[in-house]
Design a protein around this motif. Structure first.
Motif, PDB file in Angstrom:
ATOM      1  N   LYS A  44       0.843  -1.202   0.000  1.00  0.00           N
ATOM      2  CA  LYS A  44       0.000   0.000   0.000  1.00  0.00           C
ATOM      3  C   LYS A  44       0.877   1.251   0.000  1.00  0.00           C
ATOM      4  O   LYS A  44       0.584   2.229  -0.692  1.00  0.00           O
ATOM      5  CB  LYS A  44      -0.940   0.016   1.191  1.00  0.00           C
ATOM      6  N   GLY A  45       1.952   1.257   0.747  1.00  0.00           N
ATOM      7  CA  GLY A  45       2.887   2.384   0.755  1.00  0.00           C
ATOM      8  C   GLY A  45       3.513   2.609  -0.606  1.00  0.00           C
ATOM      9  O   GLY A  45       3.666   3.751  -1.050  1.00  0.00           O
ATOM     10  N   ARG A  46       3.888   1.531  -1.282  1.00  0.00           N
ATOM     11  CA  ARG A  46       4.458   1.655  -2.630  1.00  0.00           C
ATOM     12  C   ARG A  46       3.441   2.226  -3.607  1.00  0.00           C
ATOM     13  O   ARG A  46       3.775   3.027  -4.471  1.00  0.00           O
ATOM     14  CB  ARG A  46       4.929   0.306  -3.134  1.00  0.00           C
ATOM     15  N   ARG A  47       2.175   1.781  -3.499  1.00  0.00           N
ATOM     16  CA  ARG A  47       1.131   2.302  -4.384  1.00  0.00           C
ATOM     17  C   ARG A  47       0.905   3.792  -4.147  1.00  0.00           C
ATOM     18  O   ARG A  47       0.732   4.555  -5.096  1.00  0.00           O
ATOM     19  CB  ARG A  47      -0.179   1.542  -4.177  1.00  0.00           C
ATOM     20  N   ILE A  48       0.927   4.210  -2.891  1.00  0.00           N
ATOM     21  CA  ILE A  48       0.734   5.626  -2.577  1.00  0.00           C
ATOM     22  C   ILE A  48       1.884   6.453  -3.144  1.00  0.00           C
ATOM     23  O   ILE A  48       1.666   7.511  -3.734  1.00  0.00           O
ATOM     24  CB  ILE A  48       0.603   5.837  -1.049  1.00  0.00           C
ATOM     25  N   MET A  49       3.112   5.980  -2.986  1.00  0.00           N
ATOM     26  CA  MET A  49       4.264   6.736  -3.482  1.00  0.00           C
ATOM     27  C   MET A  49       4.332   6.759  -5.011  1.00  0.00           C
ATOM     28  O   MET A  49       4.856   7.699  -5.592  1.00  0.00           O
ATOM     29  CB  MET A  49       5.559   6.174  -2.894  1.00  0.00           C
ATOM     30  N   GLY A  50       3.780   5.760  -5.669  1.00  0.00           N
ATOM     31  CA  GLY A  50       3.797   5.724  -7.126  1.00  0.00           C
ATOM     32  C   GLY A  50       2.621   6.423  -7.784  1.00  0.00           C
ATOM     33  O   GLY A  50       2.591   6.597  -8.998  1.00  0.00           O
ATOM     34  N   HIS A  51       1.648   6.836  -6.987  1.00  0.00           N
ATOM     35  CA  HIS A  51       0.429   7.467  -7.512  1.00  0.00           C
ATOM     36  C   HIS A  51       0.690   8.697  -8.382  1.00  0.00           C
ATOM     37  O   HIS A  51       0.084   8.834  -9.448  1.00  0.00           O
ATOM     38  CB  HIS A  51      -0.507   7.808  -6.350  1.00  0.00           C
ATOM     39  N   PRO A  52       1.588   9.634  -8.005  1.00  0.00           N
ATOM     40  CA  PRO A  52       1.795  10.803  -8.861  1.00  0.00           C
ATOM     41  C   PRO A  52       2.275  10.450 -10.275  1.00  0.00           C
ATOM     42  O   PRO A  52       1.802  11.024 -11.254  1.00  0.00           O
ATOM     43  CB  PRO A  52       2.857  11.614  -8.123  1.00  0.00           C
ATOM     44  N   ALA A  53       3.173   9.505 -10.389  1.00  0.00           N
ATOM     45  CA  ALA A  53       3.703   9.142 -11.713  1.00  0.00           C
ATOM     46  C   ALA A  53       2.754   8.238 -12.488  1.00  0.00           C
ATOM     47  O   ALA A  53       2.691   8.302 -13.717  1.00  0.00           O
ATOM     48  CB  ALA A  53       5.047   8.439 -11.550  1.00  0.00           C
ATOM     49  N   ARG A  54       1.996   7.405 -11.797  1.00  0.00           N
ATOM     50  CA  ARG A  54       1.136   6.439 -12.461  1.00  0.00           C
ATOM     51  C   ARG A  54      -0.236   6.998 -12.803  1.00  0.00           C
ATOM     52  O   ARG A  54      -0.835   6.584 -13.793  1.00  0.00           O
ATOM     53  CB  ARG A  54       0.998   5.213 -11.554  1.00  0.00           C
ATOM     54  N   VAL A  55      -0.760   7.943 -12.006  1.00  0.00           N
ATOM     55  CA  VAL A  55      -2.129   8.414 -12.194  1.00  0.00           C
ATOM     56  C   VAL A  55      -2.194   9.915 -12.489  1.00  0.00           C
ATOM     57  O   VAL A  55      -2.830  10.331 -13.452  1.00  0.00           O
ATOM     58  CB  VAL A  55      -2.997   8.085 -10.956  1.00  0.00           C
ATOM     59  N   VAL A  56      -1.551  10.734 -11.671  1.00  0.00           N
ATOM     60  CA  VAL A  56      -1.693  12.183 -11.778  1.00  0.00           C
ATOM     61  C   VAL A  56      -1.102  12.712 -13.078  1.00  0.00           C
ATOM     62  O   VAL A  56      -1.776  13.422 -13.828  1.00  0.00           O
ATOM     63  CB  VAL A  56      -1.066  12.892 -10.558  1.00  0.00           C
TER      64      VAL A  56
END
Length: 74
Positions: free
Chosen positions: A52-64
């Motif tokens: 879950k921590g990895r998904r949160i940290m990757g959110h800007p590059a993957r989604v935003v």
């Protein structure tokens, strides 16, 4: 010496000139702003829940970044 501080994405079919500057540049700014908030939160969550921590940290590059970049066709 002048430098170009914008992102350029050529070869797209979303506009007549087939080159985007505004969308990718604003996407980069939005991703950086999201990362300022999400990376520390993701680091704290990573201590307890690794995936879950990895998904949160990757959110800007993957989604935003992709969503902002696609939303502005210039």
């Amino acid at each position: 010496m002048m430098r170009n501080f914008g992102c350029v994405q050529c070869g797209t079919r979303s506009n007549p000139c087939r080159c985007k500057v505004v969308g990718p540049t604003l996407g980069l700014v939005a991703a950086a702003a999201a990362a300022v908030v999400e990376w520390p939160v993701g680091a704290v969550v990573y201590i307890f829940r690794h995936m879950k921590g990895r998904r949160i940290m990757g959110h800007p590059a993957r989604v935003v970044y992709p969503s902002v970049s696609r939303a502005i066709p210039i």
